[in-house]
Design a protein around this motif. Structure first.
Motif, mmCIF file in Angstrom:
data_model
loop_
_atom_site.group_PDB
_atom_site.id
_atom_site.type_symbol
_atom_site.label_atom_id
_atom_site.label_comp_id
_atom_site.label_asym_id
_atom_site.label_seq_id
_atom_site.Cartn_x
_atom_site.Cartn_y
_atom_site.Cartn_z
ATOM 1 N N THR A 2 -15.962 -8.883 -0.579
ATOM 2 C CA THR A 2 -15.291 -8.886 -1.876
ATOM 3 C C THR A 2 -14.474 -10.148 -2.006
ATOM 4 O OG1 THR A 2 -13.407 -7.737 -0.948
ATOM 5 C CG2 THR A 2 -15.128 -6.379 -1.941
ATOM 6 N N THR A 3 -14.440 -10.647 -3.188
ATOM 7 C CA THR A 3 -13.630 -11.835 -3.475
ATOM 8 C C THR A 3 -12.772 -11.540 -4.679
ATOM 9 O OG1 THR A 3 -15.319 -12.751 -4.895
ATOM 10 C CG2 THR A 3 -15.369 -13.401 -2.579
ATOM 11 N N GLY A 4 -11.815 -12.373 -4.869
ATOM 12 C CA GLY A 4 -10.964 -12.199 -6.037
ATOM 13 C C GLY A 4 -9.509 -12.142 -5.630
ATOM 14 N N ALA A 5 -8.701 -11.847 -6.613
ATOM 15 C CA ALA A 5 -7.253 -11.800 -6.383
ATOM 16 C C ALA A 5 -6.883 -10.502 -5.676
ATOM 17 C CB ALA A 5 -6.528 -11.897 -7.713
ATOM 18 N N PRO A 6 -5.832 -10.547 -4.891
ATOM 19 C CA PRO A 6 -5.393 -9.312 -4.246
ATOM 20 C C PRO A 6 -4.854 -8.339 -5.313
ATOM 21 C CG PRO A 6 -3.816 -11.082 -3.845
ATOM 22 C CD PRO A 6 -5.009 -11.687 -4.530
ATOM 23 N N PRO A 7 -4.878 -7.055 -5.016
ATOM 24 C CA PRO A 7 -4.390 -6.096 -6.012
ATOM 25 C C PRO A 7 -2.909 -6.329 -6.298
ATOM 26 C CG PRO A 7 -4.710 -5.021 -3.900
ATOM 27 C CD PRO A 7 -5.273 -6.414 -3.781
ATOM 28 N N PRO A 8 -2.505 -6.090 -7.542
ATOM 29 C CA PRO A 8 -1.097 -6.322 -7.875
ATOM 30 C C PRO A 8 -0.195 -5.359 -7.104
ATOM 31 C CG PRO A 8 -2.204 -5.199 -9.674
ATOM 32 C CD PRO A 8 -3.254 -5.570 -8.663
ATOM 33 N N LEU A 9 0.940 -5.873 -6.705
ATOM 34 C CA LEU A 9 1.896 -5.058 -5.981
ATOM 35 C C LEU A 9 2.643 -4.165 -6.957
ATOM 36 C CD1 LEU A 9 3.368 -7.748 -3.571
ATOM 37 C CD2 LEU A 9 1.703 -5.973 -3.038
ATOM 38 N N ALA A 10 2.883 -2.951 -6.527
ATOM 39 C CA ALA A 10 3.659 -2.031 -7.360
ATOM 40 C C ALA A 10 5.093 -2.521 -7.425
ATOM 41 C CB ALA A 10 3.608 -0.622 -6.776
ATOM 42 N N PRO A 11 5.753 -2.368 -8.589
ATOM 43 C CA PRO A 11 7.138 -2.815 -8.667
ATOM 44 C C PRO A 11 8.025 -2.030 -7.705
ATOM 45 C CG PRO A 11 6.507 -1.608 -10.654
ATOM 46 C CD PRO A 11 5.283 -1.770 -9.822
ATOM 47 N N LYS A 12 8.962 -2.732 -7.120
ATOM 48 C CA LYS A 12 9.855 -2.109 -6.146
ATOM 49 C C LYS A 12 10.845 -1.206 -6.869
ATOM 50 C CE LYS A 12 12.734 -3.304 -2.241
ATOM 51 N NZ LYS A 12 13.345 -4.377 -1.477
ATOM 52 N N ARG A 13 11.000 -0.003 -6.350
ATOM 53 C CA ARG A 13 11.936 0.951 -6.957
ATOM 54 C C ARG A 13 13.359 0.548 -6.622
ATOM 55 N NH1 ARG A 13 9.985 6.810 -7.710
ATOM 56 N NH2 ARG A 13 12.224 7.121 -7.756
ATOM 57 N N SER A 14 14.223 0.692 -7.604
ATOM 58 C CA SER A 14 15.623 0.372 -7.354
ATOM 59 C C SER A 14 16.245 1.476 -6.498
ATOM 60 C CB SER A 14 16.384 0.221 -8.668
ATOM 61 O OG SER A 14 16.482 1.470 -9.305
ATOM 62 N N ARG A 15 17.371 1.143 -5.888
ATOM 63 C CA ARG A 15 18.062 2.123 -5.058
ATOM 64 C C ARG A 15 18.526 3.322 -5.872
ATOM 65 N NH1 ARG A 15 22.677 -0.513 -1.719
ATOM 66 N NH2 ARG A 15 21.954 -2.327 -2.805
ATOM 67 N N ALA A 16 18.981 3.057 -7.104
ATOM 68 C CA ALA A 16 19.477 4.153 -7.946
ATOM 69 C C ALA A 16 18.359 5.134 -8.287
ATOM 70 C CB ALA A 16 20.099 3.591 -9.221
ATOM 71 N N ARG A 17 17.158 4.624 -8.560
ATOM 72 C CA ARG A 17 16.040 5.511 -8.897
ATOM 73 C C ARG A 17 15.622 6.365 -7.709
ATOM 74 N NH1 ARG A 17 11.291 2.722 -11.958
ATOM 75 N NH2 ARG A 17 10.632 4.889 -11.967
ATOM 76 N N THR A 18 15.930 5.917 -6.519
ATOM 77 C CA THR A 18 15.616 6.700 -5.330
ATOM 78 C C THR A 18 16.743 7.667 -4.984
ATOM 79 O OG1 THR A 18 14.334 4.847 -4.492
ATOM 80 C CG2 THR A 18 14.952 6.536 -2.911
ATOM 81 N N LEU A 19 17.982 7.191 -5.071
ATOM 82 C CA LEU A 19 19.111 7.992 -4.606
ATOM 83 C C LEU A 19 19.582 9.037 -5.610
ATOM 84 C CD1 LEU A 19 21.246 5.301 -2.771
ATOM 85 C CD2 LEU A 19 19.712 6.997 -1.799
#
Length: 197
Positions: A2-19
């Motif tokens: 396979t060739t091409g661009a790597p899959p886009p990274l998921a946006p990092k969750r903020s600490r507040a959205r986790t805590l």
């Protein structure tokens, strides 16, 4: 292969959205556990009376805080009208409700209305004027720190622009770039080219 661009990274969750969801879940578990402990020790009717009493007290506090907020708003409008007629701003002593902390009083009432013993304790703490003024000063300092630490082009600039009074109307700062103009610096004796729409 396979060739091409790597899959886009998921946006990092903020600490507040986790805590925040974890904190809410821990708070709910603590509230239920305390209600069962108190119910086992004193009886279910006592817990029911505590919950109903907290809801009634909370509704009374919210109603009172709402009336006080409306009264302060009316007084502020009256003072603004008087200041506009006389041309003098009211003194700090005349400004009613500036240090009232009605928002924290209303929050205390809402916490009392929520069923649970921890929220009732927090609501009762917010009914104490010294606690409200301490929290209010802390909140003002925290907002001021965040505003001074904000990068340019953020909400801080919007507040600074809103504070500046420009009698000539709205001024939008910017730079005009003409692509058809000649390259290089313009000599002082040359006339400026006209701006085209």
């Amino acid at each position: 292969m396979t060739t091409g661009a790597p899959p886009p990274l998921a946006p990092k969750r903020s600490r507040a959205r986790t805590l925040v969801p974890l904190a809410v879940a821990a708070w709910l578990v603590l509230e239920i556990w305390l209600l069962t402990v108190v119910a086992n020790a004193t009886g279910a009717l006592t817990v029911l009376a505590l919950l109903i009493g907290g809801a009634v007290l909370g509704a009374t506090v919210v109603k009172r805080a709402g009336r006080r907020a409306f009264r302060n708003l009316t007084t502020t409008f009256q003072q603004a009208q008087a200041a506009a007629q006389t041309g003098q701003a009211p003194s700090p002593d005349e400004r009613a409700g500036a240090e009232d902390r009605n928002g924290f009083l209303m929050l205390g009432g809402l916490l009392l209305m929520i069923p649970g013993l921890v929220s009732d304790a927090a609501g009762l703490l917010l009914l104490i004027p010294q606690v409200r003024s301490l929290l209010g000063r802390y909140a003002e300092k925290a907002v001021e720190r965040r505003m001074t630490a904000a990068p340019p082009g953020s909400l801080q600039d919007a507040f600074q622009q809103a504070r500046i009074h420009r009698p000539g109307g709205k001024v939008v700062q910017g730079e005009v770039v003409r692509e058809d103009a000649g390259q290089g610096p313009r000599r002082a004796e040359e006339p400026r080219p006209p701006l085209l729409p």
